[in-house]
Design a protein around this motif. Sequence first.
Motif, short mmCIF file in Angstrom:
data_model
loop_
_atom_site.label_atom_id
_atom_site.label_comp_id
_atom_site.label_asym_id
_atom_site.label_seq_id
_atom_site.Cartn_x
_atom_site.Cartn_y
_atom_site.Cartn_z
N ARG A 99 0.81 -1.22 0.00
CA ARG A 99 0.00 0.00 0.00
C ARG A 99 0.84 1.28 0.00
N LEU A 100 2.16 1.11 -0.09
CA LEU A 100 3.04 2.27 -0.02
C LEU A 100 3.27 2.85 -1.42
N ASN A 101 2.23 3.46 -2.00
CA ASN A 101 2.42 4.15 -3.26
C ASN A 101 3.04 5.53 -3.00
N LYS A 102 3.28 6.28 -4.04
CA LYS A 102 3.96 7.57 -3.88
C LYS A 102 3.15 8.54 -3.03
N GLU A 103 1.83 8.56 -3.24
CA GLU A 103 1.00 9.49 -2.47
C GLU A 103 1.02 9.14 -0.98
#
Length: 451
Positions: free
Chosen positions: A306-310
């Motif tokens: 769940r660690l996307n850029k946003e």
Amino acid sequence: MTRPVFPNIQWSGEGPRILGINPWIFDFAAFNVWSRPVGLLACLDMLRAAGASVALMDCLDRTWSDVPWPKAGKYGTGHYPKEELPLPDELFFMDRRYSRYGLPREQVKEALGALNPAPELIMVSSIMTYWYPGALDALELAAEVWPDVPRMLGGNYATLCTDHAREHARADAIMQGTMETEANWASVWNVLGQPVPPLPENAGLGLALDLYSEPRYAPILGSRGCPFTCDYCASHALYPNFTQGSPDAVYASIRQEYDRGVRDFAFYDDALLVTPDRWLWPVLDRIVHDGLDLRLHTPNAMHVRRLNKEVCGRLREAGLHTVRLGLETTDFDNRHDVKLTRREWEDGARNLLEAGFDLDDIGVYILFGLPNQNLDNVEQAIDHVRAFGFRPHLAHYTPIPGSPMFHKAVAASPHPIADEPLFQNNSIWPCVPGGFNWEDAQRWKQLMQGR
């Protein structure tokens, strides 16, 4: 002897008096990673909101200035004071020192004896199943001070090892599960001889943090339970339902502690990044908007996928410092947790670095000591993590009753782990062939350090 000043033991609220005790740790090693008994604090918060008067005795809290306490570590973490004890008979084979960690027992007893008026009910918590000797000792101490006051044992040991607790604990009642269930809520008020009030709003998610007079850190609890069912985890046995709190209540708790001087906050959620729109993003947005200069920590590990850029950017902007990731293994085709692909792991790791997180603050948990585990895979995972510049951490497997994998642990371990919780201690490497030994422990330490 001068009587110690103990500002924590004060009655808060009106009505029947309930004392909560967070007991000592009995173990081979213990390190304070923003430790707070959130289950007990949730109970005390509920009870006070429903009309009780509550007080707290936390045997793991820095309380007396005259108690020698090891130098604090980074961001308020650190070692506990300890007193060496004889090894329990069951663990005679261990070549390690066994200790009671926390405040001195005699000073705790003196402080309890000074509490006036006396409690009408004593609630003792329990966390790790194999730490139960500390809980039993706290119950004994309470009986020494107030032999006629009823004592109730709750928490993880009481819930997961109920038969053992009923046989060994000097308690008048054993609470299985969380207090907000109808039966448990009623049982507390029945012991007090009081009518059963309705459950208060936010039951199970509010924390009586104000019972700490000089807190150095505070937990953040935005949810209880977890929607996933990892093989090695007993979250579903402890919290069958995944519930999330309101952003207003969570932020109010943070702001209350911040205004008391707290700057280090640790998320206690098992699924922090699940549906973050419900509470996490609104809370982080308010932290940024109000300019709170704090440090956030994730000791329970975040789901890497769940660690996307946003997400990484928002966490960084709000003040996340200590990042812990649950990699578990690099054998991506044979995982025991939520499915994670190699691409998701690499993308998440890259996104953290691009968001500006310090490599020194990023740690990655790798499972060690699972039943029938190929330890070569552990070495491969260590090398993989170090190649990213992150710090690997061995997450030593604890066979937990109620977890899907427990029956495999029972079959793999030479110890009767289903009958005696002391054998569930991950320090003995209960499911590793041959168990713990210093030579192998040193070898793994050197591998972690890249030597």
